[in-house]
Write an enzyme that holds these catalytic residues in place. Structure first.
Site, PDB file in Angstrom:
ATOM      1  N   LEU A 108      45.320  51.919  26.609  1.00 35.40           N
ATOM      2  CA  LEU A 108      43.828  52.339  26.664  1.00 35.40           C
ATOM      3  C   LEU A 108      43.914  53.744  26.834  1.00 35.40           C
ATOM      4  O   LEU A 108      44.440  54.071  27.915  1.00 35.40           O
ATOM      5  CB  LEU A 108      43.188  51.524  27.646  1.00 35.40           C
ATOM      6  N   VAL A 139      48.349  53.539  30.515  1.00 35.89           N
ATOM      7  CA  VAL A 139      47.113  54.315  30.308  1.00 35.89           C
ATOM      8  C   VAL A 139      47.420  55.620  29.549  1.00 35.89           C
ATOM      9  O   VAL A 139      48.529  56.117  29.697  1.00 35.89           O
ATOM     10  CB  VAL A 139      46.434  54.748  31.670  1.00 35.89           C
ATOM     11  N   LYS A 140      46.983  55.860  28.222  1.00 38.27           N
ATOM     12  CA  LYS A 140      47.166  56.892  27.427  1.00 38.27           C
ATOM     13  C   LYS A 140      46.481  58.304  28.136  1.00 38.27           C
ATOM     14  O   LYS A 140      45.263  58.345  28.124  1.00 38.27           O
ATOM     15  CB  LYS A 140      46.545  56.534  26.001  1.00 38.27           C
ATOM     16  N   ILE A 141      47.623  59.129  27.966  1.00 35.26           N
ATOM     17  CA  ILE A 141      47.242  60.762  28.513  1.00 35.26           C
ATOM     18  C   ILE A 141      47.782  61.615  27.412  1.00 35.26           C
ATOM     19  O   ILE A 141      48.988  61.266  27.308  1.00 35.26           O
ATOM     20  CB  ILE A 141      47.603  60.857  30.049  1.00 35.26           C
TER      21      ILE A 141
END
Length: 366
Positions: A108, A139-141
């Site tokens: 996400l 978690v997408k960064i």
């Protein structure tokens, strides 16, 4: 039905197949579970574009939208609740795969409007980790200059990270450094390194699209069409092999640290003159992930040409491709800068579309 033989061969070659799509309809209909059992899918990636599409044309969200409208939720809060519910339910579907090995991950993305704001990216990533509350979340960064320190700080808190929007090998090296620094800090903070996972999402087809466009105005440029993206990914894999054989990583591995796997993203073929499975067939390598749009997944199931490892040991010939591109006048630094900027802009635009869609749905539900 048993697992598709082409996709099984891909998995046996060390490629984890993830689906680059998610919607509540896919979850509720049983389609996601079917793709797991029949198409060897062992993970999911999402992004703002995927959610904008899912929410704009599905009745599956109506009931939750009505509940959100009834309690006066803000548009931003509604978007987060709608998306985190999908991610949480997908994570539960993949839980058995997660518990059995290193896959079963669901990704996400942080709000793409924060791509150049380190502090707010860190805060949002930690909020998402708590909100979803599933150990198999990533978690997408984005791998922007401002995203790099955020990646380290989020990993240091024991949070698994999918680093997205990587286009150049140079930036990929920065990403791997940020990952190792994050593991080192996580260890100092008392976290179990074995529970932290990360992938580095290296974008493929967009590189060919941009460079092929520039080659149109270069004399003899046709010779180099369609070569850049695969060469770029192969050079990235060589960098991965080098970094994760280093003493620095070995010290972390002794404490349970895992390599940050390369993930081939943007593997849907944009140019109809190319095989629709070329970014699958040519990027088979051990310990990689290929996240595929549904069309690419089905094309690969039907006619992928799996010939074992197509990446290892090809750095020298891949570098020759890049040398030839530079000699032809292609400014590769500019290519990668443009792709990163366009990547962030595209996700920001999708996020705005997502907000507008939810705003309209909330208004209609009142």
């Amino acid at each position: 039905m048993t697992t598709n033989s082409n996709l099984e061969a891909l998995s046996d070659a060390g490629v984890s197949i993830w689906l680059d799509d998610l919607s509540r309809k896919r979850i509720n209909s049983g389609n996601l579970a079917e793709l797991i059992s029949d198409y060897a899918v062992v993970g999911v990636t999402s992004n703002p574009t995927i959610f904008a599409k899912a929410l704009s044309n599905a009745a599956d969200y109506d009931e939750q939208v009505r509940e959100l409208a009834a309690r006066g939720a803000s548009v931003d809060d509604a978007v987060r609740e709608l998306t985190t519910r999908d991610i949480r339910e997908a994570a539960d579907i993949f839980r058995n795969i997660y518990e059995a090995g290193h896959d079963g991950r669901v990704s996400l993305e942080v709000d793409p409007r924060l791509a150049h704001d380190t502090e707010r990216t860190v805060a949002e990533a930690l909020d998402l980790w708590k909100a979803v509350d599933r150990p198999n979340l990533m978690v997408k960064i984005p791998a922007t200059v401002e995203g790099l320190p955020a990646i380290t700080r989020v990993l240091a808190e024991g949070v698994s990270v999918n680093v997205t929007l990587i286009f150049s090998v140079e930036r990929y090296r920065d990403v791997m450094d940020a990952y190792l620094a994050g593991l080192e800090q996580a260890k100092a903070n008392g976290h179990d390194l074995a529970r932290i996972a990360s992938v580095a999402s290296f974008f493929v087809s967009r590189v060919d699209t941009e460079i092929d466009k520039r080659l149109e105005s270069v004399e003899g440029g046709q010779e180099l069409r369609g070569k850049a993206a695969i060469a770029n990914a192969r050079l990235a894999y060589a960098a991965y092999e080098e970094v994760f054989a280093s003493d620095r990583f070995k010290a972390l591995a002794a404490e349970g640290g895992k390599p940050q796997r390369p993930l081939w993203a943007s593997t849907g073929v944009k140019d109809p003159s190319y095989s629709d499975t070329r970014y699958v067939d040519e990027l088979v390598a051990p310990n990689t992930v290929n996240t595929m749009p549904e069309a690419t997944l089905f094309a690969s199931a039907d006619h992928a040409d799996v010939r074992g490892d197509q990446v290892s040991g090809k750095a020298a010939e891949s570098q020759q491709v890049f040398d030839s591109l530079s000699a032809a006048g292609i400014d590769l630094d500019d290519v990668f800068a443009v792709l990163e900027r366009e990547g962030v802009d595209k996700f920001e635009k999708s996020w705005e579309e997502l907000l507008q869609t939810v705003r309209e749905q909330l208004d209609q539900a009142k």
